[in-house]
Design an enzyme around this catalytic site. Structure first.
Site, short mmCIF file in Angstrom:
data_model
loop_
_atom_site.label_atom_id
_atom_site.label_comp_id
_atom_site.label_asym_id
_atom_site.label_seq_id
_atom_site.Cartn_x
_atom_site.Cartn_y
_atom_site.Cartn_z
N GLY A 11 -8.03 -24.40 13.23
CA GLY A 11 -8.03 -24.11 11.75
C GLY A 11 -9.00 -25.27 10.96
N ARG A 12 -8.72 -26.68 11.60
CA ARG A 12 -9.41 -27.67 10.67
C ARG A 12 -10.76 -27.68 11.14
NH1 ARG A 12 -5.20 -28.94 13.70
NH2 ARG A 12 -5.78 -30.18 15.77
N LYS A 47 -5.82 -17.72 10.22
CA LYS A 47 -6.07 -17.48 11.46
C LYS A 47 -4.84 -16.83 12.28
CE LYS A 47 -7.09 -20.03 15.77
NZ LYS A 47 -7.35 -21.35 16.54
N HIS A 103 -10.86 -48.16 -10.32
CA HIS A 103 -9.67 -48.61 -11.61
C HIS A 103 -8.42 -48.16 -11.25
CE1 HIS A 103 -13.35 -49.12 -14.22
NE2 HIS A 103 -13.77 -48.21 -13.65
N GLU A 133 3.11 -19.54 3.27
CA GLU A 133 2.32 -19.55 1.99
C GLU A 133 1.40 -18.51 1.79
OE1 GLU A 133 2.54 -22.04 4.20
OE2 GLU A 133 3.23 -23.97 3.66
N GLU A 138 -4.39 -34.61 11.29
CA GLU A 138 -3.84 -33.47 12.22
C GLU A 138 -4.45 -33.47 13.73
OE1 GLU A 138 -4.26 -29.11 11.43
OE2 GLU A 138 -2.23 -29.62 10.57
N LYS A 151 8.59 -25.98 9.92
CA LYS A 151 8.47 -24.75 9.49
C LYS A 151 9.80 -23.88 9.86
CE LYS A 151 3.54 -24.14 9.87
NZ LYS A 151 2.50 -23.64 10.86
O1 LIG Z 1 -5.13 -20.30 9.22
P1 LIG Z 1 -3.51 -20.09 9.36
O2 LIG Z 1 -3.22 -19.57 10.78
O3 LIG Z 1 -2.85 -19.74 8.21
O4 LIG Z 1 -3.02 -21.66 9.31
C1 LIG Z 1 -3.19 -22.65 8.53
C2 LIG Z 1 -2.81 -24.16 8.60
O5 LIG Z 1 -1.43 -23.90 9.22
C3 LIG Z 1 -0.82 -25.17 9.73
O6 LIG Z 1 -0.53 -25.88 8.70
C4 LIG Z 1 -1.83 -25.67 10.92
O7 LIG Z 1 -1.17 -27.07 11.40
C5 LIG Z 1 -3.14 -25.94 10.24
O8 LIG Z 1 -3.89 -26.44 11.15
C6 LIG Z 1 -3.54 -24.57 9.77
O9 LIG Z 1 -5.09 -24.71 9.28
#
Ligand SMILES: O=P(O)(O)OC[C@H]1O[C@H](O)[C@H](O)[C@@H](O)[C@@H]1O
Length: 550
Positions: A265-266, A204, A382, A210, A351, A510
Site C-alpha cells: 500500500g505505501r 487494496k 519558527h 474508514e 510502517e 483494528k
Molecule cells: O488500501 P487499503 O487496503 O484500504 O489499506 C489502507 C492502509 O491500511 C492499513 O493502514 C495499512 O497498514 C496501510 O499499509 C494501508 O495503506
C-alpha cells in the site's frame, strides 16, 4: 551495545565514528569537502558533506553493505522473489514504473503486462472524463472526483497532487477524503453536486473501515439526491485487489482498476491508486512521474555504494541511529508544494521499518526505523528549529529545495533558499561561547551581563544534515525524489535484516476497535474491559445521552 554486532565491520565502524573530528574541523581540513561529498542522480543533487563522514567512513559503509549482502538482496527484489516472506509476496512496486524485466512473473502472470494494461485503462478513464463523455445519473458530465482512501491509498496520491499543482490540467477537480471523522467527508461533500461527482474507492483490501464507511456515506449522499442503485455505477469506480468485494458494494467490475499483492500500500502511488494524480495532472505528466522514479531505479541498481544516492542516505542514517543514538529524522522541504512530504515519508519509513524482529523472528536488540517528522521551511524555523539548534538530542535532517520556483514573486525564492542553506550551515558550525561573548561585548553589554547571557546563546553545532536539490519540482524530479526515499527505506531494512513490507502491527488496534465500537453503539453491552477503556466508553455514552441518539 552500540552498533550492529552481527556484522564483522561493526567494531571498526563504531570506533571510527567515535574518532571522527567534528564537522567544522572536517571542513577546515578539506576546502573542497562540499564538492567532494555531493552527488547527482536522476535529476537530483545530494550534498551529503554536512555529515559525520570521510573517505574511511565511506569505505566502512561499503564493507557494511557487502557484509549485509545488499547487492544480492536488491537483485532478488527486482527479480520478483517473495522477499515479503511473512506474507509470501514479491515486492514489485518498481515494475509499476517499468523497472522490472518483462519476463518477471507472479502467479503465472507477467507483471509488466498487467502494468501496461492498467496504465492503458487509466488513460482511457482520464480521457473520458476530460472529454466530458462520462455522465452522471442526470446526464451531466462529471466535474469533480473524490478519491476515498487512507494510508497508502491516500498519502502518496495526495502529496503528489499537491506538489504538482503547477501541472494541474483543471479538466476535473480532484479531492481527497481519508479519515473516518465525519467532518472530512461532510466538509468535502458540502461543496459538491451529486449529479456531477464521481468517487474513487481506493482500497487494496476493500476492507478498510474508514474507506468503506466513507464510501457508504457517499453512496447514501448520491441516493438522497435521487440516484438509483443502478446509477451508482456512473458515480463509483474502485482501485482494489478485491474486485468481488467491490462488486458487492455496487461497483461494476469494468469500473474496477486492479491492484496486486506484489505492491504494498505505501508503495502504490505508481499504480492505479495514482488515478486521482493522473486526473489532476494528466496522463502524460503521470508517465513523467513514473519516468523519474525509473531513472532513480536505474541509478539505484547500477551505481556503486560510494556513489549510490539511496544507499548513501540509508547508511548515513544507520550510522546515526545505530552508532550515535538518533531516534528520529527530520524532513524539511523548503517548498510549499512539498509540505505534505514528511507525512508521506512517515508512512513509507515508519510502517516499513518500525519493526522489532528480524526476518527469522528473533528479537532485534538495536534501534530500527526512526520517527520521521518535519514541516515545510521556513515555517519550521519558527516552530521547532530551536530544538534542532540547542536541544540535547541528535536529529539528522534532510533539507529539500528546488533551485527554481514555479512562482516568480520578487525576492521570495532567494529568501527561501537563503534560509534553507543557512539553517544547515548553522547546524553544522554552531556558535561557541567565545563567539557569543564577543557578539554581546560588540553590542555594548557589560561583563556581568555577558557572563550571564552568553551561555544561553551557545549552539553546539556539529549537527548533521543532507541537502537535496532539484532544478524545479516537476513530475520527473518528484518521481525520482519519492523513489529515492523508497530505496533508502529498503536498504535500511535490509541492513537491519527485517521485513520492510508487512505491517502486522496495525492489526491489533483494528480488532480492539471493533469491540469498543460495539460497546459505544450498544449501551446495553457490559463494560468488561480495563478500567481506563471502560471509563472512556462510559464518558462517550454519557455525552451521547446528553446529545440525544447516537
Ligand atoms: O488500501 P487499503 O487496503 O484500504 O489499506 C489502507 C492502509 O491500511 C492499513 O493502514 C495499512 O497498514 C496501510 O499499509 C494501508 O495503506
Amino acid at each position: 551495545m552500540t552498533g550492529l554486532t552481527r556484522y564483522p565491520c561493526n567494531d571498526a565502524l563504531a570506533q571510527h565514528l567515535d574518532d571522527l573530528p567534528d564537522l567544522k574541523t572536517l571542513f577546515r581540513q578539506d576546502p573542497s569537502r562540499g564538492e567532494r561529498y555531493s552527488l547527482d542522480a536522476a535529476g537530483l543533487t545530494l550534498d551529503y558533506s554536512k555529515n559525520h563522514l570521510n573517505e574511511q567512513t565511506l569505505a566502512l559503509f561499503a564493507r557494511l553493505a557487502e557484509e549485509a549482502g545488499l547487492e544480492g538482496k536488491i537483485k532478488a527484489m527486482f527479480k520478483g522473489q517473495p522477499i515479503n516472506h511473512t506474507e509470501g509476496r514479491a515486492v514489485l512496486h518498481c515494475a509499476l514504473r517499468g523497472s522490472v524485466d518483462s519476463d518477471v512473473m507472479v502467479d503465472g502472470v507477467k507483471v509488466s503486462q498487467e502494468v501496461s494494461q492498467t496504465l492503458a485503462k487509466m488513460a482511457t478513464f482520464v480521457d473520458s472524463l476530460y472529454q466530458g463523455r462520462w455522465l452522471g445519473f442526470t446526464g451531466k458530465a462529471i466535474t469533480d472526483v473524490v478519491s476515498i482512501g487512507i494510508g497508502g491509498s491516500f498519502l502518496g496520491p495526495k502529496i503528489v497532487t499537491e506538489a504538482l499543482k503547477p501541472f494541474w490540467q483543471r479538466k476535473v477537480a480532484v479531492h481527497y477524503v481519508a479519515n473516518i471523522d465525519g467532518a472530512a467527508l461532510a466538509d468535502k461533500l458540502a461543496g459538491l453536486d451529486p449529479q456531477t461527482t464521481l468517487f474513487i474507492t481506493a482500497s487494496k483490501s476493500f476492507g478498510t473501515q474508514e474507506t468503506l464507511s466513507n464510501s457508504e456515506s457517499a453512496r447514501d449522499w448520491l441516493k438522497a439526491a435521487g440516484a438509483s442503485f443502478e446509477d451508482l455505477a456512473k458515480h463509483f469506480v474502485a482501485v482494489t485487489a478485491n474486485v468481488p468485494k467491490a462488486e458487492a458494494f455496487g461497483i461494476a467490475a469494468q469500473n474496477c482498476f486492479p491492484m496486486w499483492d506484489w505492491v504494498g500500500g505505501r508503495y502504490s502511488l505508481w499504480s492505479a491508486i495514482g488515478l486521482p494524480i493522473a486526473l489532476a495532472i494528466g496522463m502524460a505528466n503521470f508517465e513523467a512521474l513514473l519516468a523519474g522514479a525509473r531513472d532513480m531505479d536505474q541509478h539505484f541498481v547500477s551505481a556503486p555504494i560510494s556513489a549510490n544516492m539511496p544507499a548513501l542516505m540509508a547508511l548515513i542514517g544507520v550510522s546515526y541511529i545505530n552508532y550515535q543514538g538518533a531516534s528520529s529524522h527530520a524532513l524539511l522541504p523548503y517548498d510549499h508544494g512539498l509540505r505534505a512530504l514528511p507525512g508521506y515519508v512517515q508512512q513509507l519509513d515508519m510502517e516499513s521499518n518500525g519493526k522489532g524482529c528480524h526476518q527469522d523472528g528473533s528479537a532485534i536488540s538495536h534501534l530500527t526505523g526512526p520517527v520521521i517528522w518535519g514541516a515545510e521551511g521556513t515555517n519550521g524555523q519558527h516552530a521547532f528549529h530551536q530544538l534542532l539548534h540547542q536541544g540535547k538530542q541528535l536529529i539528522p535532517a534532510d533539507f529539500i529545495l528546488p533551485l527554481e520556483s514555479h512562482y516568480k514573486l520578487g525576492r521570495h525564492h532567494a529568501m527561501l533558499a537563503s534560509n534553507c542553506f543557512a539553517q544547515s550551515q548553522a547546524l553544522m558550525q554552531g556558535k561557541t561561547l567565545a563567539e557569543a561573548q564577543g557578539e554581546l561585548r560588540q553590542a555594548g553589554l557589560g561583563e556581568a551581563e555577558v557572563a550571564a547571557l552568553a551561555p544561553h546563546k551557545v549552539m553546539p553545532g556539529n549537527r548533521p544534515s543532507n541537502t537535496l536539490l532539484m532544478d524545479k519540482v516537476t513530475p520527473q524530479t518528484l518521481g525520482a525524489l519519492i523513489a529515492l526515499y523508497e530505496h533508502k527505506v529498503l536498504v535500511q531494512g535490509l541492513i537491519w535484516d527485517l521485513n520492510s513490507f508487512d505491517q502486522w502491527g496495525v492489526e491489533l488496534g483494528k480488532v480492539l476497535g471493533n469491540a469498543v465500537l460495539d460497546k459505544l453503539e450498544d449501551q446495553s453491552q457490559p463494560l468488561d474491559l480495563d478500567s481506563s477503556t471502560n471509563g472512556l466508553i462510559a464518558r462517550f455514552r454519557q455525552q451521547q445521552q446528553k446529545g440525544g441518539a447516537l
